[in-house]
Design a protein around this motif. Structure first.
Motif, PDB file in Angstrom:
ATOM      1  N   ALA A  53       0.834  -1.111  -0.080  1.00 36.95           N
ATOM      2  CA  ALA A  53      -0.026  -0.016  -0.133  1.00 36.95           C
ATOM      3  C   ALA A  53       0.735   1.326   0.004  1.00 36.95           C
ATOM      4  O   ALA A  53       0.473   2.113  -0.620  1.00 36.95           O
ATOM      5  N   ALA A  54       2.001   1.277   0.816  1.00 33.64           N
ATOM      6  CA  ALA A  54       2.636   2.368   0.968  1.00 33.64           C
ATOM      7  C   ALA A  54       3.466   2.652  -0.345  1.00 33.64           C
ATOM      8  O   ALA A  54       3.545   3.867  -1.212  1.00 33.64           O
ATOM      9  N   ILE A  55       4.011   1.555  -1.107  1.00 37.94           N
ATOM     10  CA  ILE A  55       4.728   1.705  -2.509  1.00 37.94           C
ATOM     11  C   ILE A  55       3.765   1.948  -3.581  1.00 37.94           C
ATOM     12  O   ILE A  55       4.014   3.144  -4.245  1.00 37.94           O
ATOM     13  N   ALA A  56       2.560   1.913  -3.385  1.00 39.27           N
ATOM     14  CA  ALA A  56       1.489   2.151  -4.426  1.00 39.27           C
ATOM     15  C   ALA A  56       1.446   3.633  -4.408  1.00 39.27           C
ATOM     16  O   ALA A  56       0.776   4.214  -5.529  1.00 39.27           O
ATOM     17  N   PHE A  57       1.442   4.391  -3.117  1.00 44.75           N
ATOM     18  CA  PHE A  57       1.365   5.797  -3.246  1.00 44.75           C
ATOM     19  C   PHE A  57       2.787   6.499  -3.040  1.00 44.75           C
ATOM     20  O   PHE A  57       2.829   7.375  -2.581  1.00 44.75           O
ATOM     21  N   ASP A  58       3.658   5.717  -3.542  1.00 47.74           N
ATOM     22  CA  ASP A  58       5.185   6.394  -3.701  1.00 47.74           C
ATOM     23  C   ASP A  58       5.655   6.657  -2.341  1.00 47.74           C
ATOM     24  O   ASP A  58       6.353   7.888  -2.096  1.00 47.74           O
ATOM     25  N   ARG A  59       5.431   5.881  -1.311  1.00 45.03           N
ATOM     26  CA  ARG A  59       6.167   5.951   0.022  1.00 45.03           C
ATOM     27  C   ARG A  59       7.161   5.436   0.278  1.00 45.03           C
ATOM     28  O   ARG A  59       7.382   4.130  -0.364  1.00 45.03           O
ATOM     29  N   VAL A  60       8.170   5.841   1.069  1.00 47.29           N
ATOM     30  CA  VAL A  60       9.241   4.849   1.484  1.00 47.29           C
ATOM     31  C   VAL A  60       8.804   4.245   2.752  1.00 47.29           C
ATOM     32  O   VAL A  60       7.969   4.643   3.497  1.00 47.29           O
ATOM     33  N   VAL A  61       9.448   3.006   2.924  1.00 46.35           N
ATOM     34  CA  VAL A  61       8.989   2.153   4.209  1.00 46.35           C
ATOM     35  C   VAL A  61      10.286   2.241   5.055  1.00 46.35           C
ATOM     36  O   VAL A  61      11.249   1.922   4.485  1.00 46.35           O
ATOM     37  N   ALA A  62      10.015   2.563   6.478  1.00 43.78           N
ATOM     38  CA  ALA A  62      11.139   2.356   7.580  1.00 43.78           C
ATOM     39  C   ALA A  62      10.417   1.368   8.462  1.00 43.78           C
ATOM     40  O   ALA A  62       9.369   1.734   8.932  1.00 43.78           O
ATOM     41  N   THR A  63      11.397   0.626   8.971  1.00 42.86           N
ATOM     42  CA  THR A  63      10.796  -0.427  10.290  1.00 42.86           C
ATOM     43  C   THR A  63      11.541   0.534  11.535  1.00 42.86           C
ATOM     44  O   THR A  63      12.264   0.869  11.796  1.00 42.86           O
ATOM     45  N   LEU A  64      10.599   0.208  12.529  1.00 44.44           N
ATOM     46  CA  LEU A  64      10.903   0.736  13.825  1.00 44.44           C
ATOM     47  C   LEU A  64      10.576  -0.452  15.074  1.00 44.44           C
ATOM     48  O   LEU A  64       9.633  -1.017  14.983  1.00 44.44           O
ATOM     49  N   GLY A  65      11.617  -0.639  15.776  1.00 47.05           N
ATOM     50  CA  GLY A  65      11.522  -1.942  16.815  1.00 47.05           C
ATOM     51  C   GLY A  65      12.426  -2.835  16.295  1.00 47.05           C
ATOM     52  O   GLY A  65      12.494  -3.221  15.117  1.00 47.05           O
ATOM     53  N   MET A  66      13.088  -3.641  17.301  1.00 50.91           N
ATOM     54  CA  MET A  66      14.325  -4.534  16.921  1.00 50.91           C
ATOM     55  C   MET A  66      13.715  -5.690  16.291  1.00 50.91           C
ATOM     56  O   MET A  66      14.210  -6.044  15.184  1.00 50.91           O
ATOM     57  N   SER A  67      12.607  -6.168  16.733  1.00 49.30           N
ATOM     58  CA  SER A  67      11.960  -7.293  16.379  1.00 49.30           C
ATOM     59  C   SER A  67      11.550  -7.255  15.132  1.00 49.30           C
ATOM     60  O   SER A  67      11.574  -8.024  13.869  1.00 49.30           O
ATOM     61  N   MET A  68      10.700  -5.977  14.614  1.00 44.85           N
ATOM     62  CA  MET A  68      10.245  -5.715  13.198  1.00 44.85           C
ATOM     63  C   MET A  68      11.463  -5.582  12.399  1.00 44.85           C
ATOM     64  O   MET A  68      11.741  -6.144  11.097  1.00 44.85           O
ATOM     65  N   ARG A  69      12.720  -4.864  12.898  1.00 43.03           N
ATOM     66  CA  ARG A  69      14.103  -4.666  11.940  1.00 43.03           C
ATOM     67  C   ARG A  69      14.395  -6.062  11.620  1.00 43.03           C
ATOM     68  O   ARG A  69      14.778  -6.336  10.346  1.00 43.03           O
ATOM     69  N   LYS A  70      14.445  -6.916  12.624  1.00 38.31           N
ATOM     70  CA  LYS A  70      15.190  -8.245  12.452  1.00 38.31           C
ATOM     71  C   LYS A  70      14.203  -9.272  11.465  1.00 38.31           C
ATOM     72  O   LYS A  70      14.909  -9.846  10.326  1.00 38.31           O
ATOM     73  N   ASN A  71      13.082  -9.128  11.675  1.00 33.70           N
ATOM     74  CA  ASN A  71      12.244 -10.003  10.828  1.00 33.70           C
ATOM     75  C   ASN A  71      12.019  -9.793   9.558  1.00 33.70           C
ATOM     76  O   ASN A  71      11.982 -10.355   8.715  1.00 33.70           O
TER      77      ASN A  71
END
Length: 557
Positions: free
Chosen positions: A245-263
């Protein structure tokens, strides 16, 4: 006919609560674990970080454990392994993703040398010691979960794992009902153990792909605003749909939180998550990006106090400062017991002016567990001779047993078990044959099992009623009281506002202690302590109708 050897199934957790899932199948002197998960503490488990299964029986039988099947990558099914492997050593069996997610905690605990990771694939049939296992794909809210068919001398035991019927899953990997049906038609299913989480909910669960459509519409409706979404870090399919959904609206994606970043990193490396490098940013770099072109995927969907989202709501995040130009989407549903934490976080976000979207407003979440009609579908295909519901609170287990009876399982062959129950599968049928220890094992800080119900009860009293400490010094030779009594209170009354009442209490204690000393209790400190506790407790109860913890401290000069 020569009797066939019996098979035993022992339930160590997950029957009567959501979490701590752990069962053991046993025959020919060997034990095969199915999951070994943790549970997050209830609100009344003060100071407890995690709750584990009771390992007593496993430790007593440590040399007989062949291995542990990790049915899927959720911590309520594998999170306790990093504690059990401190004392035992055995291999883990599961899909590549399930083992990779389990590996994280084990590696953090420095215990990788205590185990071996054995990767199995969809529809693969493998033998581990005497256990002939078949791994059947199921759809859940984490990819690559399995149902497990264990072919034994007493017939086939099928453990469903966590599952649902999703006909349009994000990755196209369906629950393989055909494989289960083939077993049922060929050799028959002697015993079915099936996920009960949503057994009391009518109908069918929604497809995960329906959430993607809702997310797309939300990203369209909130164009120009920074969007922060939260979900479980293991929910790779949800992360994929947020990213799409983010890419469809030309957004960049960033992760926040150690487990999210790792996974996210792990899933991309395994080819399970597709986010182009051109649309992925480090969280430290999004401050300089147009907020309307940013999507942050964060942990904290359950309102965990120290999670990334909770820190943002409290304005304590070092990465994101939220304000009225932000939208937060909680793409999850609170786990039972977490409702208050989630509500507090939402309240904090709203106070900052943030627009909050959650499952009570939009269909931004789909359960990963089968509902009643799906459970009945499985029962109609599996046609088990015997049935034991697993994974759920007692009400879920009871409801599921009722569904089994509706679908033709005889009343006495749908057995509701609880943690600690041990069942025997023999030529005569399936029956309970005793119990093993299955109490809660609490993790408090780095300690495991250092606290019990008594400690939790004391903590509850301290939290609700407060504490009164009475300190005095006696001279055993002269049978006199040298110092005190000094009364210190916390959480009962504020001393500066209740001096008259505390003075009255001191006089009563002094009179009783002097009477005891003159009666010959010269050096019996324990007896004097009991007197102080009794007198103080009665006074406190009579005057305030409260029951704080009374701590007498009697010193000898």
């Amino acid at each position: 006919m020569t009797p066939r050897p019996s098979v035993h199934v022992t339930f160590l957790g997950g029957l009567g609560e959501i979490g701590r899932n752990c069962a053991a199948v046993e025959y020919e002197g060997r034990i095969l674990l199915i999951d070994c998960g943790l549970m997050f503490p209830d609100a009344d488990m003060l100071g407890v970080d995690l709750v584990l299964p009771d390992f007593t029986w496993l430790k007593e039988n440590a040399d007989r454990i062949e291995g542990c099947i990790v049915t899927h990558g959720h911590e309520d099914h594998h999170g306790a392994l990093s504690f059990l492997l401190r004392d035992l050593s055995f291999p883990l069996i599961g899909s590549a993703l399930s083992l990779a997610l389990a590996r994280n905690r084990i590696e953090e605990a420095g215990l990788l040398d205590r185990t071996e990771m054995i990767v199995v694939k969809d529809r693969e049939r493998r033998t581990f010691g005497p256990f002939d296992c078949e791994f059947i794909p199921v759809t859940h809210s984490v990819p690559h979960g399995f149902s497990t068919a264990i072919h034994t001398p007493q017939g086939t035991i099928v453990h469903s794992g966590d599952w649902k019927l999703d006909l349009t899953p994000v990755d196209g990997r369906l629950t393989d009902l055909a494989a289960i049906g083939a077993i049922a038609e060929d050799e028959g299913i002697r015993l079915l153990l099936s996920d009960s989480t949503n057994a009391d909910q009518h109908g069918h669960s929604r497809s995960e792909t329906t959430v993607g459509k809702v997310l797309y519409d939300l990203f369209h409706a909130h164009e120009g605003r920074r969007i922060i979404t939260t979900c479980f870090a293991s929910h790779i399919h949800r992360v994929q749909q947020v990213a799409d959904a983010a890419i469809a609206f030309d957004r960049v994606v960033a992760t926040l939180g150690m487990s999210m970043r790792k996974n996210v990193r792990l899933a991309r490396e395994m080819g399970l998550l597709t986010i182009p490098d051109s649309h992925l940013r480090d969280i430290e770099d999004v401050r300089d990006t147009d907020p309307g072109k940013v999507c942050v995927i964060s942990t904290g969907s359950q309102g965990e106090p120290m999670s990334a989202l909770a820190k943002m709501a409290a304005k304590e995040s070092k990465f994101i400062d939220l304000d009225a130009s932000d939208t937060v989407i909680l793409s999850s549903h609170p786990i039972p017991g977490n409702e208050m934490n989630v509500s507090k976080v939402i309240d904090g976000l709203v106070r900052l002016g943030v627009q909050v979207v959650h499952s009570g407003i939009e269909d931004v979440h789909a359960t990963g567990h089968a509902k009643a009609d799906e459970l009945k579908t499985l029962l109609s295909i599996a046609k088990p001779e015997w049935f034991i519901p697993v994974h759920g609170e007692f009400r879920h287990l009871t409801a599921h047993a009722g569904l089994a009876r509706q679908m033709g399982v005889k009343k006495d062959k749908a057995i509701v078990c609880e943690d600690g129950d041990r069942v025997e599968i023999s030529d005569k049928g399936v029956k309970k044959v005793g119990r093993v220890p299955a109490s809660y094992l609490y993790v408090d800080g780095s300690g495991v099992g250092d606290i019990g119900h008594g400690v939790l009860r004391d903590r509850k009293v301290l939290a609700e009623e407060g504490v009164v400490v009475v300190i005095l010094t006696v001279d055993s030779d002269s049978a006199s009281m040298l110092l005190g009594p000094e009364i210190i209170t916390r959480g009962w009354v504020h001393a500066s506002e209740a001096e008259d009442m505390l003075d009255e209490c001191r006089l009563l204690i002094t009179d009783e202690v002097k009477r005891a000393l003159s009666g010959g209790q010269k050096s019996d400190v324990e007896a004097l302590g009991r007197i102080v506790r009794r007198v103080t407790g009665k006074f406190v109860s009579d005057r305030t109708r409260r029951r704080p913890m009374i701590v007498p401290v009697v010193l000898e000069a």
